[in-house]
Enzyme design. Structure first.
Site, PDB file in Angstrom:
ATOM      1  N   ALA A 119       5.953 -26.011   4.701  1.00 31.42           N
ATOM      2  CA  ALA A 119       6.150 -26.385   3.297  1.00 31.42           C
ATOM      3  C   ALA A 119       5.595 -27.786   3.034  1.00 31.42           C
ATOM      4  O   ALA A 119       5.358 -28.154   1.871  1.00 31.42           O
ATOM      5  CB  ALA A 119       7.638 -26.363   2.967  1.00 31.42           C
ATOM      6  N   TYR A 149       1.273 -35.067   8.716  1.00 34.37           N
ATOM      7  CA  TYR A 149       1.694 -33.789   9.305  1.00 34.37           C
ATOM      8  C   TYR A 149       1.283 -32.640   8.372  1.00 34.37           C
ATOM      9  O   TYR A 149       0.732 -31.624   8.802  1.00 34.37           O
ATOM     10  CB  TYR A 149       3.213 -33.826   9.509  1.00 34.37           C
ATOM     11  CG  TYR A 149       3.861 -32.499   9.841  1.00 34.37           C
ATOM     12  CD1 TYR A 149       3.776 -31.959  11.121  1.00 34.37           C
ATOM     13  CD2 TYR A 149       4.583 -31.797   8.874  1.00 34.37           C
ATOM     14  CE1 TYR A 149       4.392 -30.746  11.422  1.00 34.37           C
ATOM     15  CE2 TYR A 149       5.199 -30.599   9.163  1.00 34.37           C
ATOM     16  CZ  TYR A 149       5.095 -30.072  10.433  1.00 34.37           C
ATOM     17  OH  TYR A 149       5.706 -28.873  10.724  1.00 34.37           O
TER      18      TYR A 149
HETATM   19  P1  NAD Z   1       9.509 -27.516  18.141  1.00 36.83           P
HETATM   20  O1  NAD Z   1       9.079 -28.927  18.182  1.00 36.83           O
HETATM   21  O2  NAD Z   1      10.841 -27.161  18.675  1.00 36.83           O
HETATM   22  O3  NAD Z   1       8.408 -26.599  18.848  1.00 36.83           O
HETATM   23  C1  NAD Z   1       7.067 -26.973  18.977  1.00 36.83           C
HETATM   24  C2  NAD Z   1       6.713 -26.877  20.448  1.00 36.83           C
HETATM   25  O4  NAD Z   1       5.347 -27.235  20.625  1.00 36.83           O
HETATM   26  C3  NAD Z   1       7.534 -27.859  21.314  1.00 36.83           C
HETATM   27  O5  NAD Z   1       8.266 -27.167  22.301  1.00 36.83           O
HETATM   28  C4  NAD Z   1       6.481 -28.757  21.929  1.00 36.83           C
HETATM   29  O6  NAD Z   1       6.764 -29.178  23.253  1.00 36.83           O
HETATM   30  C5  NAD Z   1       5.248 -27.869  21.871  1.00 36.83           C
HETATM   31  N1  NAD Z   1       4.041 -28.681  22.008  1.00 36.83           N
HETATM   32  C6  NAD Z   1       3.770 -29.862  21.372  1.00 36.83           C
HETATM   33  N2  NAD Z   1       2.611 -30.355  21.828  1.00 36.83           N
HETATM   34  C7  NAD Z   1       2.148 -29.473  22.763  1.00 36.83           C
HETATM   35  C8  NAD Z   1       1.005 -29.454  23.582  1.00 36.83           C
HETATM   36  N3  NAD Z   1       0.097 -30.444  23.535  1.00 36.83           N
HETATM   37  N4  NAD Z   1       0.836 -28.414  24.439  1.00 36.83           N
HETATM   38  C9  NAD Z   1       1.765 -27.428  24.504  1.00 36.83           C
HETATM   39  N5  NAD Z   1       2.878 -27.397  23.741  1.00 36.83           N
HETATM   40  C10 NAD Z   1       3.059 -28.412  22.871  1.00 36.83           C
HETATM   41  O7  NAD Z   1       9.380 -27.044  16.620  1.00 36.83           O
HETATM   42  P2  NAD Z   1       9.824 -25.697  15.907  1.00 36.83           P
HETATM   43  O8  NAD Z   1      10.848 -26.057  14.916  1.00 36.83           O
HETATM   44  O9  NAD Z   1      10.097 -24.635  16.903  1.00 36.83           O
HETATM   45  O10 NAD Z   1       8.486 -25.370  15.109  1.00 36.83           O
HETATM   46  C11 NAD Z   1       7.533 -24.408  15.541  1.00 36.83           C
HETATM   47  C12 NAD Z   1       6.334 -24.447  14.609  1.00 36.83           C
HETATM   48  O11 NAD Z   1       6.747 -24.190  13.261  1.00 36.83           O
HETATM   49  C13 NAD Z   1       5.618 -25.801  14.570  1.00 36.83           C
HETATM   50  O12 NAD Z   1       4.239 -25.574  14.478  1.00 36.83           O
HETATM   51  C14 NAD Z   1       6.123 -26.450  13.314  1.00 36.83           C
HETATM   52  O13 NAD Z   1       5.194 -27.368  12.787  1.00 36.83           O
HETATM   53  C15 NAD Z   1       6.306 -25.238  12.415  1.00 36.83           C
HETATM   54  N6  NAD Z   1       7.307 -25.495  11.368  1.00 36.83           N
HETATM   55  C16 NAD Z   1       8.622 -25.583  11.694  1.00 36.83           C
HETATM   56  C17 NAD Z   1       9.564 -25.831  10.705  1.00 36.83           C
HETATM   57  C18 NAD Z   1      11.037 -25.932  11.014  1.00 36.83           C
HETATM   58  O14 NAD Z   1      11.797 -26.148  10.079  1.00 36.83           O
HETATM   59  N7  NAD Z   1      11.500 -25.775  12.229  1.00 36.83           N
HETATM   60  C19 NAD Z   1       9.149 -25.999   9.367  1.00 36.83           C
HETATM   61  C20 NAD Z   1       7.796 -25.912   9.076  1.00 36.83           C
HETATM   62  C21 NAD Z   1       6.882 -25.638  10.083  1.00 36.83           C
END
Ligand code: NAD
Length: 324
Positions: A119, A149
């Site tokens: 979002a 971001y």
């Molecule tokens: P999270 O941070 O728990 O999960 C992201 C994962 O990516 C982490 O475990 C991290 O270690 C891994 N990561 C980061 N850099 C890395 C790298 N270089 N190599 C391998 N792994 C790597 O976040 P989440 O809440 O599970 O979100 C998952 C996805 O959804 C993300 O792309 C996030 O931007 C998107 N998102 C999440 C939300 C939310 O509310 N949770 C909202 C909008 C978008």
């Protein structure tokens, strides 16, 4: 057997997704730069690797998976993405991950690839009125995300769309709106508002005070993890490419969210609104008209139900740290 790769499997949404895919009988390879903090991964194979590195991506994406879920990103809550201090890292890391993964998915003939956008791509100028934000999918341009971001997410949406257009990849692009639940980051600076508030309430002593950033009148909507994964599954099984919002339309202010958590805890606590310079837009709420029309999906349960489960889990985690 359905073969699936989950990038970001050590994270919050990725960890839950792996569990769900395993229940459905898929063979799953997970990859992340770190192990899952709160649970042992259920993936058939879990590879620890840095997806910003092309040679790592070549190794983990070495076959034509039926499905790839690209969830890996350098991200966090407001304290991580809005201060400006992490902008170079989060743009470089997340863009590198996405560039590597989409190219390799194309080279290996992956059938379908899911991309988790956010979002945060929506223009700040449409999110100033706390009671009436505009987050309809078509409102993205002229672009003005409120953070780097968000800019990276918008770039990567376009990257995935370009590969679909020029190379025929089947992409599914979702814009998540504040997904929360148990087994997500709840401390350390990367936690998001629901987890941070649950932690503060769990840590507070009876009669005490909890801090809410900003004046607390900024509004948001929050989606429980199980609802999110249901929507992702429907989306992947449809012929619709997106981008589409996956979120809740139950919009509340941050102070109301805090009051809800306080009520769940049964404690008597007051709220202190702490002025900060990085609270984000005034209003944000999912607009679910498109997802209702295309997938017939809407969240099934009220926010309070998911919040109750999340609070119980975080309170138990807090109790563990106190007893150590
Ligand atoms: P999270 O941070 O728990 O999960 C992201 C994962 O990516 C982490 O475990 C991290 O270690 C891994 N990561 C980061 N850099 C890395 C790298 N270089 N190599 C391998 N792994 C790597 O976040 P989440 O809440 O599970 O979100 C998952 C996805 O959804 C993300 O792309 C996030 O931007 C998107 N998102 C999440 C939300 C939310 O509310 N949770 C909202 C909008 C978008």
């Amino acid at each position: 057997m359905r073969k699936v790769l989950v990038c970001g499997a050590g994270g919050f949404i990725g960890g839950h997704l792996v569990k769900k895919l395993k229940k459905e009988g898929a063979w799953v390879r997970g990859v992340d730069i770190k192990e899952h903090e709160f649970a042992t991964s259920r993936a058939d194979e879990f590879i620890l690797g840095d997806l910003t590195r092309q040679n790592v991506v070549e190794k983990v994406l070495d076959q034509p998976f039926d499905e790839v879920y690209q969830l890996a990103a350098d991200m966090g809550g407001a304290g991580y993405i809005f201060t400006g201090e992490n902008d170079a890292n989060l743009m470089h890391n997340s863009a590198s991950i996405n560039l590597n993964i989409i190219q390799q998915a194309y080279l290996k003939g992956v059938r379908k690839i899911f991309y988790s956008s956010s979002a945060c791509i929506y223009p700040a100028y449409n999110q100033q009125d706390p009671s009436n934000p505009n987050c309809a999918e078509g409102s993205v341009y002229p672009a003005e995300p409120d953070s780097d971001y968000g800019w990276e997410k918008l770039f990567s949406e376009r990257l995935f769309q370009a590969f679909a257009r020029n190379h025929g990849l089947q992409v599914r692009i979702a814009r998540f709106h504040n997904v929360f639940g148990p087994e997500g980051t709840w401390a350390g600076g990367r936690e998001k508002a629901p987890a941070a508030i649950c932690r503060k309430v769990a840590e507070a002593e009876e009669g005490g005070q909890i801090e809410v950033w900003g004046d607390g009148l900024q509004t948001r909507s929050f989606l429980y993890i199980d609802e999110c994964l249901e929507a992702v599954e429907r989306f992947m099984n449809s012929n619709f490419e997106g981008p589409v919002n996956i979120g809740s339309e139950e919009m509340i202010s941050l102070n109301e969210l805090a009051k809800m958590v306080i009520a769940i805890s049964g404690k008597k606590l007051s709220i202190y609104n702490k002025p900060v310079s990085y609270e984000g837009v005034r209003a944000r709420c999912s607009d679910n008209r498109l997802i209702r029309e295309k997938l017939g999906w809407a969240p099934a349960k009220p926010l309070s139900e998911g919040l109750e489960k999340t609070y119980r889990w975080i309170a138990a985690e807090v109790a563990k740290t106190v007893s150590v």
